[in-house]
Design an enzyme around this catalytic site. Structure first.
Site, mmCIF file in Angstrom:
data_model
loop_
_atom_site.group_PDB
_atom_site.id
_atom_site.type_symbol
_atom_site.label_atom_id
_atom_site.label_comp_id
_atom_site.label_asym_id
_atom_site.label_seq_id
_atom_site.Cartn_x
_atom_site.Cartn_y
_atom_site.Cartn_z
ATOM 1 N N CYS A 108 -37.469 -3.759 3.449
ATOM 2 C CA CYS A 108 -36.610 -4.935 3.601
ATOM 3 C C CYS A 108 -37.059 -6.093 2.708
ATOM 4 O O CYS A 108 -36.407 -7.141 2.693
ATOM 5 C CB CYS A 108 -36.624 -5.433 5.047
ATOM 6 N N HIS A 141 -34.935 -8.843 10.779
ATOM 7 C CA HIS A 141 -33.982 -7.737 10.621
ATOM 8 C C HIS A 141 -34.028 -6.881 11.876
ATOM 9 O O HIS A 141 -35.107 -6.458 12.286
ATOM 10 C CB HIS A 141 -34.366 -6.898 9.403
ATOM 11 N N HIS A 148 -32.120 -3.590 14.233
ATOM 12 C CA HIS A 148 -31.198 -2.456 14.345
ATOM 13 C C HIS A 148 -30.503 -2.497 15.709
ATOM 14 O O HIS A 148 -30.103 -1.456 16.223
ATOM 15 C CB HIS A 148 -31.958 -1.137 14.194
ATOM 16 N N GLU A 172 -20.825 -20.790 24.584
ATOM 17 C CA GLU A 172 -21.931 -21.737 24.597
ATOM 18 C C GLU A 172 -23.033 -21.328 23.622
ATOM 19 O O GLU A 172 -23.651 -22.181 22.967
ATOM 20 C CB GLU A 172 -22.512 -21.832 26.018
ATOM 21 N N HIS A 227 -25.703 -0.253 10.578
ATOM 22 C CA HIS A 227 -27.123 -0.449 10.276
ATOM 23 C C HIS A 227 -27.774 -1.532 11.146
ATOM 24 O O HIS A 227 -28.703 -1.237 11.892
ATOM 25 C CB HIS A 227 -27.241 -0.780 8.774
#
Lengths: 265, 265, 265, 265
Positions: free
Chosen positions: C125, C143, C145, C169, C225
Site C-alpha cells: 500500500c 486502509h 478491507h 449524524e 477491495h
C-alpha cells in the site's frame, strides 16, 4: 506440571514403538518437555493461544474445531470434546510424523506424548488433519465450524459441489493448493464441498478424494459442518483461514442480495 | 472481605435451619469461606468469570440471564438485577441442596450464605435452575437472553411448541435430556418452547411440565424471553449452551432464507 | 533488539542516499532508535496497537489493510503480507518524506530503516498511502478491507462511481477533503469508488485521479477491495475511518431495506 | 498529573464564580483532586472505563456518544470530539449542579474543573445530559450512536413519532420515566423519536419537549442520530441503555421480518 511428576498409568507411557518411523525413543520426562516451553511461538503454546483467538471469531464454540501444527517430525494436537478456548499446553497430544497409516483417534497408536489428565482423547479431526499433512505437505491445518462456512453450503444448495468466487481482493491471500503461489484478483477460487458424515473420522476418505480431485484447492468445505484449511506454516494456514472465512461471509451476503459470485458484473 | 468482618444484621446470619436437610450448620466465617477461593474453578469464581464471558456473547446484557452451579450439596447463585459482567465472588448466594420445596426468591428460606452487601436478592431464576437440578440431576444451569433464541421463537410463530432441527454438526454437541449420550448428526434436536409469564418465577411450573413432556430435551426455550440450558457439569452446560445458541442462530438464518430446518434437502 | 546488534547484510544498511532530500544520514543504531520508544504514542508503537484494534473490527484480517503514519519528515509503515494484529515495532519500515518520486514497494529506494527480520517487504500500500501524504498533506492513512466497504460497492452496482449519503449524524465526523472543516448533518458525503486492479500498486494512479477529481473527498473506496481513509493526524484518520465505516454499514442496511441514502424521506 | 503542576493559563483557572449556586470555591489543586482517585467506581474513572466498554458495543465510535455522571452537586463530563475509548480521568470536566441555566458547551460558565490539555471543550451533549438531570433528577445519562437505534428510526419511517414494543422480557429492565418502577412484560414500552438538528446543542429544546410530552419515557431516540438514556444511577442508566439497545436491535429484526412489535401474535 512439575519435573517431579511421574506417570501413574500405562496411558501416560511415552512412545516406544519398536518400528518407530521417526526415531523417537523418548522417556517420560523427555516427552513432557515437548509441550513445555516459554516461547509463545512453540506449537503447544500457539495451539492454545490460537484456539482462544478462534473462539472469539466463533470458529470453535461448543468444543468444535481447532488447529494442528506439524513441526519437523512431530504433530501437535488438541484433545477432543474439550472447550477449545480453555486448553493448556499440558493438554496437547504429540504424534510422530510420518506414520505408516493414518492415525485413528483412540487407537493410541504411535503416540509420543499423551496428556496426564485422564479421559482425554486426541481430536476426532486427527485423520483429517493428517490428509493435509500427507497430501499437501502442510505445516498446519485449521478446522472451523464458522457459521459463514455452514450457511454458505446451505445457501448454495445440495447440488453444489464447490463454492466458486472471483474478483475479490481477499482471494489474493489464498494459495494454489494451499501451499503454492497466491491466487490473483480475477482468478476463480474454488473450494470443494463434501457431504457430512455421522462420525467425523468417516470424513477422512471423502476429504482425501476431494483433495485429489481438486489439487488446486486450499480448503475443503463440509456441508452442514464447517471447513478444513491448511498451509505451509501456521501463519499461512491462519491467513488463508481468515481470507476464506471472509469470502464465505461475503459470499453469503452476495447470494442473499442476488449478486453473482463469479465475474465482476 | 477481610477475616475480621463481622455480620451486622440478621440478613447476614448464616444458615442454621433446625430441620436442615443438608446437615449444614455453619457459623458466619465458615459460610463466608464457601465463596473465598484462589482456585479459578471454584464455583464462586467460575460464575463471575463465565458471566463476563456470557456478557461478551450478548447472553446476559441488561442484568438478565446467568448461571448457577451445584457442587455436592451446595448451589451457588448470582444475585438478581445486577450487572452480571461485574459480579464478584462476595456477591454469590449459597443454598443447600436438596431442599424440601423449590426455593422461592426472597423467601430467605434455607440460605447458607447471603452476601453482606445489603439489598441483594438471589436470582429470580432460582426456582427455574432448581428444575434442572431436581428433574435432570444437573450440575449447572445457564439462562440466556440471547437474541438468537428470542428471534427464533418469534420467527417460528406463536403456534410452534418446539424448535426442531437436524443434519447439523453442532447437534452432536447436545446430549439427550441434557445429561445422556450425545445426539447424532442426523437426529432431530427438539427444544420445547413455553410461553413467557409476567414474573420469571411463574415460569417454574411451565418449565417443569415441558421437561416432563420432553424428557429428551436438553433445554427449554421461553418465547420472547430466552432459554434455559443445563448439563451434568458446568463444562457440559456451557458446551450445550454454545451449541444450542449456534443452532438457534443458524436456524434463524435458515428460516429467513426459506430453508427447511429438518432433513438435508 | 539489543544495542549491540549489528547489521549483517546490505539490506540492513541504513539510508545514506547521496541526494537525500530529507537530510537523513543515520548510522545503523540511529536508524534502529527510530522505532524504539517507551511512548505508546510513538508511531512505531501506535501502528502495532492500532492494527490490533483494527483486527478486532474486521478491517485487517488475512494480513490485509493497515495504517501508515507520517511524523515530520519520516513515514512509518508496516510490512507486507504479515499478520497485522501481530506486528511489533521492530517490524516497522521508516521512509524519508518527501521523496522525488512515489516509492514503489521492493525498490529499497530511499529507505531509512529496514527491519532486520529477513524477507520482509514494505506494505504494497506504500504508494497509495503516499497519495494521501502528497496530495492532501495527510499525517496518517488507513486502509481497510472492511466488508461494509466491499459489500457497499457491490450493492451500489458497477455503474456507481461514488457512494453518496446525507442526513446522518456520523457524517459530522468526516472532514472536507479529509483535512478541512467537518461536514454538516445535511451535507451529502461523497466517497468516490474506483475499480480494483490485479496488483495493489497499480491502484496508485486511479486513486490519485479520483482524489484530483473529488478534492472534497475524505476517502477512496476500491470496488471489491476496501477503502483508503486519511487525516491530518492519526487520531483524525482513525475517527474518519470509524465514521465512514459506520456510514458504509448503515448504507448497506438502508440499500437492503430499500431506503434512499440521500435526503431525509 | 503531579501535585506540583501549576496552572499556566486562564483556561485552567478553577471555578470561582461569585454567585456560585453550589458553594464550590475550590483552588486549583482541590479542583484537580476531583478527578484523581484510586477507586474504580469514582465518576472520573468510571466514565473512562464505561466509554471503553461502550466502544466495544459500537455505541461511541468516531468520537460520538458518551456518558455523564452526576454525583452530589457535581457533574462529570467527557470532552467533545475525542476518541471516547481513549479518554483518561485527567480529560474529564467537572461542572457544578444545579446551575441557574442549562450550560452551553464552550461558554466556560460555571466550570469547576477544566482539563489542562489545551483545546478540549466539554461534550456537545452537555445541555442534553442536563435535561435528564433537571427534568428526571437522573444520576447519569448515556448517549449512543448505536446503529440499532439509528436503523430503527429509519425503518419506522419519517412519520413515526415513537418506537413502541411490548411482550419482550427485556422490557422489564426499563423503568417508568427512566427512574420509577420497572415496566412489566406485557406493558408497551414507548420511546419518543425527535428529529435531528444540524447542531447537537439545538436538540436541547426538542428533547425537553419530548420528555415533557412523554413523562413515562426512559429515553429519547433522535432520528438518524442515536439515543439518550438516563437513570437514577450509572448502573441503572447502563442497564436501561443495554435493555433498550437490545429492544432496538430485535425491533429492527422484527420489522425486517414483517413481525408486529406490539402484542404477542
Amino acid at each position: 506440571m512439575g519435573a517431579t511428576d511421574t506417570p501413574t498409568s500405562g496411558s501416560r507411557t511415552p512412545y516406544h514403538h519398536e518400528d518407530d518411523p521417526t526415531g523417537c525413543k523418548l522417556n517420560y520426562h523427555e516427552a513432557e518437555a515437548l509441550v513445555e516451553s516459554d516461547d509463545p511461538e512453540h506449537p503447544a503454546n500457539l495451539i492454545c493461544e490460537l484456539c482462544r483467538e478462534f473462539y472469539k471469531l466463533g470458529w470453535v464454540t461448543g468444543t468444535g474445531g481447532g488447529i494442528s501444527i506439524k513441526q519437523g517430525n512431530l504433530v501437535f494436537l488438541a484433545p477432543s470434546g474439550v472447550q477449545k478456548e480453555r486448553i493448556k499446553p499440558e493438554h496437547i497430544f504429540v504424534l510422530p510424523y510420518p506414520q505408516s497409516a493414518v492415525p485413528r483417534p483412540g487407537s493410541k497408536r504411535d503416540m509420543i506424548r499423551v496428556p496426564k489428565k485422564t479421559g482425554l482423547k486426541e481430536s476426532a479431526c486427527t485423520p483429517l488433519f493428517w490428509n493435509a499433512f500427507t497430501m499437501r505437505n502442510a505445516g498446519a491445518c485449521i478446522h472451523t465450524h464458522s457459521q459463514h462456512a455452514v450457511l454458505l453450503t446451505l445457501l448454495l444448495g445440495k447440488k453444489a459441489d464447490a463454492f466458486r468466487i472471483s474478483h475479490q481482493e481477499m482471494i489474493k491471500g489464498v494459495r494454489i493448493g494451499g501451499s503454492g503461489k497466491t491466487l490473483r484478483f480475477f482468478d476463480t477460487l474454488t473450494v470443494p464441498i463434501i457431504e457430512n458424515t455421522a462420525d467425523e473420522e468417516d470424513l477422512t476418505d471423502g476429504m482425501a478424494e476431494a483433495m485429489a480431485k481438486y489439487p488446486d484447492a486450499a480448503a475443503i468445505l463440509v456441508r452442514r459442518h464447517g471447513v478444513y484449511v491448511w498451509g505451509n506454516t501456521w501463519e499461512q494456514a491462519k491467513t488463508q483461514a481468515e481470507c476464506l472465512d471472509y469470502l464465505f461471509e461475503i459470499g453469503c451476503k452476495m447470494l442473499q442480495a442476488g449478486l453473482p459470485l463469479v465475474g465482476d458484473d
